[in-house]
Design a protein around this motif. Sequence first.
Motif, PDB file in Angstrom:
ATOM      1  N   MET A 104       0.842  -1.192   0.000  1.00  0.00           N
ATOM      2  CA  MET A 104       0.000   0.000   0.000  1.00  0.00           C
ATOM      3  C   MET A 104       0.881   1.247   0.000  1.00  0.00           C
ATOM      4  N   THR A 105       0.618   2.144  -0.939  1.00  0.00           N
ATOM      5  CA  THR A 105       1.408   3.357  -1.027  1.00  0.00           C
ATOM      6  C   THR A 105       0.955   4.369   0.029  1.00  0.00           C
ATOM      7  N   LEU A 106       1.798   5.363   0.227  1.00  0.00           N
ATOM      8  CA  LEU A 106       1.481   6.405   1.207  1.00  0.00           C
ATOM      9  C   LEU A 106       0.222   7.162   0.802  1.00  0.00           C
ATOM     10  N   ALA A 107       0.079   7.428  -0.496  1.00  0.00           N
ATOM     11  CA  ALA A 107      -1.095   8.157  -0.979  1.00  0.00           C
ATOM     12  C   ALA A 107      -2.376   7.371  -0.723  1.00  0.00           C
ATOM     13  N   THR A 108      -2.311   6.059  -0.971  1.00  0.00           N
ATOM     14  CA  THR A 108      -3.493   5.213  -0.742  1.00  0.00           C
ATOM     15  C   THR A 108      -3.859   5.178   0.730  1.00  0.00           C
ATOM     16  N   ALA A 109      -2.836   5.048   1.580  1.00  0.00           N
ATOM     17  CA  ALA A 109      -3.082   5.029   3.023  1.00  0.00           C
ATOM     18  C   ALA A 109      -3.683   6.344   3.496  1.00  0.00           C
ATOM     19  N   THR A 110      -3.194   7.441   2.941  1.00  0.00           N
ATOM     20  CA  THR A 110      -3.726   8.756   3.312  1.00  0.00           C
ATOM     21  C   THR A 110      -5.186   8.905   2.892  1.00  0.00           C
ATOM     22  N   ASN A 111      -5.492   8.443   1.694  1.00  0.00           N
ATOM     23  CA  ASN A 111      -6.864   8.526   1.207  1.00  0.00           C
ATOM     24  C   ASN A 111      -7.817   7.688   2.059  1.00  0.00           C
ATOM     25  N   GLU A 112      -7.383   6.492   2.450  1.00  0.00           N
ATOM     26  CA  GLU A 112      -8.220   5.653   3.303  1.00  0.00           C
ATOM     27  C   GLU A 112      -8.420   6.295   4.673  1.00  0.00           C
ATOM     28  N   HIS A 113      -7.367   6.922   5.179  1.00  0.00           N
ATOM     29  CA  HIS A 113      -7.476   7.601   6.466  1.00  0.00           C
ATOM     30  C   HIS A 113      -8.473   8.756   6.384  1.00  0.00           C
ATOM     31  N   LEU A 114      -8.434   9.510   5.290  1.00  0.00           N
ATOM     32  CA  LEU A 114      -9.377  10.606   5.109  1.00  0.00           C
ATOM     33  C   LEU A 114     -10.808  10.086   4.960  1.00  0.00           C
ATOM     34  N   ALA A 115     -10.949   8.957   4.299  1.00  0.00           N
ATOM     35  CA  ALA A 115     -12.278   8.362   4.152  1.00  0.00           C
ATOM     36  C   ALA A 115     -12.832   7.950   5.510  1.00  0.00           C
ATOM     37  N   ASN A 116     -11.976   7.394   6.351  1.00  0.00           N
ATOM     38  CA  ASN A 116     -12.413   7.020   7.698  1.00  0.00           C
ATOM     39  C   ASN A 116     -12.785   8.246   8.524  1.00  0.00           C
ATOM     40  N   ILE A 117     -12.001   9.315   8.357  1.00  0.00           N
ATOM     41  CA  ILE A 117     -12.330  10.562   9.056  1.00  0.00           C
ATOM     42  C   ILE A 117     -13.688  11.078   8.588  1.00  0.00           C
ATOM     43  N   SER A 118     -13.924  10.997   7.282  1.00  0.00           N
ATOM     44  CA  SER A 118     -15.205  11.441   6.738  1.00  0.00           C
ATOM     45  C   SER A 118     -16.359  10.661   7.347  1.00  0.00           C
ATOM     46  N   ASN A 119     -16.212   9.338   7.416  1.00  0.00           N
ATOM     47  CA  ASN A 119     -17.275   8.511   7.991  1.00  0.00           C
ATOM     48  C   ASN A 119     -17.529   8.875   9.449  1.00  0.00           C
ATOM     49  N   THR A 120     -16.448   9.093  10.186  1.00  0.00           N
ATOM     50  CA  THR A 120     -16.583   9.457  11.600  1.00  0.00           C
ATOM     51  C   THR A 120     -17.313  10.782  11.751  1.00  0.00           C
ATOM     52  N   LEU A 121     -16.970  11.743  10.900  1.00  0.00           N
ATOM     53  CA  LEU A 121     -17.619  13.053  10.966  1.00  0.00           C
ATOM     54  C   LEU A 121     -19.102  12.962  10.611  1.00  0.00           C
ATOM     55  N   ILE A 122     -19.452  12.133   9.645  1.00  0.00           N
ATOM     56  CA  ILE A 122     -20.859  11.989   9.270  1.00  0.00           C
ATOM     57  C   ILE A 122     -21.655  11.386  10.433  1.00  0.00           C
ATOM     58  N   TYR A 123     -21.093  10.352  11.069  1.00  0.00           N
ATOM     59  CA  TYR A 123     -21.775   9.767  12.222  1.00  0.00           C
ATOM     60  C   TYR A 123     -21.871  10.765  13.373  1.00  0.00           C
ATOM     61  N   SER A 124     -20.828  11.563  13.563  1.00  0.00           N
ATOM     62  CA  SER A 124     -20.852  12.577  14.613  1.00  0.00           C
ATOM     63  C   SER A 124     -21.928  13.618  14.324  1.00  0.00           C
ATOM     64  N   ALA A 125     -22.043  14.012  13.048  1.00  0.00           N
ATOM     65  CA  ALA A 125     -23.087  14.969  12.667  1.00  0.00           C
ATOM     66  C   ALA A 125     -24.468  14.400  12.951  1.00  0.00           C
ATOM     67  N   MET A 126     -24.663  13.107  12.687  1.00  0.00           N
ATOM     68  CA  MET A 126     -25.949  12.485  12.976  1.00  0.00           C
ATOM     69  C   MET A 126     -26.265  12.545  14.463  1.00  0.00           C
ATOM     70  N   ALA A 127     -25.247  12.356  15.297  1.00  0.00           N
ATOM     71  CA  ALA A 127     -25.459  12.430  16.744  1.00  0.00           C
ATOM     72  C   ALA A 127     -25.890  13.835  17.172  1.00  0.00           C
ATOM     73  N   VAL A 128     -25.234  14.851  16.610  1.00  0.00           N
ATOM     74  CA  VAL A 128     -25.581  16.229  16.969  1.00  0.00           C
ATOM     75  C   VAL A 128     -26.952  16.597  16.404  1.00  0.00           C
ATOM     76  N   TYR A 129     -27.252  16.139  15.188  1.00  0.00           N
ATOM     77  CA  TYR A 129     -28.587  16.380  14.622  1.00  0.00           C
ATOM     78  C   TYR A 129     -29.663  15.754  15.516  1.00  0.00           C
ATOM     79  N   THR A 130     -29.369  14.606  16.098  1.00  0.00           N
ATOM     80  CA  THR A 130     -30.327  13.965  16.995  1.00  0.00           C
ATOM     81  C   THR A 130     -30.604  14.838  18.214  1.00  0.00           C
ATOM     82  N   LEU A 131     -29.559  15.431  18.775  1.00  0.00           N
ATOM     83  CA  LEU A 131     -29.744  16.349  19.896  1.00  0.00           C
ATOM     84  C   LEU A 131     -30.561  17.565  19.470  1.00  0.00           C
ATOM     85  N   ALA A 132     -30.278  18.066  18.272  1.00  0.00           N
ATOM     86  CA  ALA A 132     -31.049  19.205  17.760  1.00  0.00           C
ATOM     87  C   ALA A 132     -32.513  18.814  17.579  1.00  0.00           C
TER      88      ALA A 132
END
Length: 358
Positions: free
Chosen positions: A1-29
Amino acid sequence: MTLATATNEHLANISNTLIYSAMAVYTLAFFAYIAEWLFGSRSKVGRTAAALTQKTEAKTPAVTVKSAGGTAVLDRPQVVTRSAPGARDVPDGPGAHGGDEQGDLYGRIAVSLTVLAFAVEAAGVVARALSVQRAPWGNMYEFNITFSTVAVGVYLALLALRKNIRWLGLPLITTVLLDLGLAVTVLYTASDQLVPALHSYWLYIHVSTAIFCGAVFYVGAVGALLYLFKDSYENKLATGGQPGRFATSVMERLPASASLDKFSYRVNAAVFPLWTFTIIAGAIWAGDAWGRYWGWDPKETWAFITWVAYACYLHARATAGWKGRKAAYIALIAFACWLFNYYGVNIFVSGKHSYAGV
């Protein structure tokens, strides 16, 4: 796995985490908006309507006054419960807009949480774009998370412009949660590159305007739907009916039907020219990608049907016999066409636009 591929996967995981976090805050709203509706006061129109439907008032049709040895019968002052177009004395909105401090507090908390959730979700969309190094509109999952972000952004922008639309918060956040739940469970697609046909600057122009138009059409559809309910409620009051307790509680926290009707019309009319541009931009892109501007592909066909439906709605609004409820029905049919163009065509119909899967 290249560094670029690893970075892209890491960003994708961050994106998923942020979307789930947004859902949690939307639930509170969501719960904060519920609290605003529960503890906020009724609007002035609602309080007036409730006073008119009291049984004690129904038993006292007039007032008798004695003066100068005679007797005069004065009619009970007429109180208007149904708003009229152009009226300036009709207050709008639930909770805070009815003048209740507790409702205002919960409403402000709800809006603050909505702003936070919007920022988190927008960051998730940006992280998704960085993970694929392109615009995050290559499949239905990416379209969904972007669409819900833009819809909330439209709502917050209208609030920032001091438009009295906090009543929109509860139905908006409810559908945003449903949209994101569908995106992360059924429509989720791993980060991937686009097919060659999508490698064009028209992707940024055509798809971005389509998403924005869809978000604004959604806001207009909510206004039209609530108008139908509020109009029926006001009609029932005007004819001496007694709506149910739950219906009364909900309807009294909405703007007057005339205000909802006007809001829906203005929103749909404002974005219709941009939808026209969206179709034209798509045709130009089709000419570059496939060598023809129009081929009656299912996506193209339903985009045109949607355009015709909204054109009929705007025409109906200009025709006296089709204003009000009839025009609102057309607006909802038009938005249903837009929804089918996105979900139905992408999932159930094959065509040249069937390159991104779900």
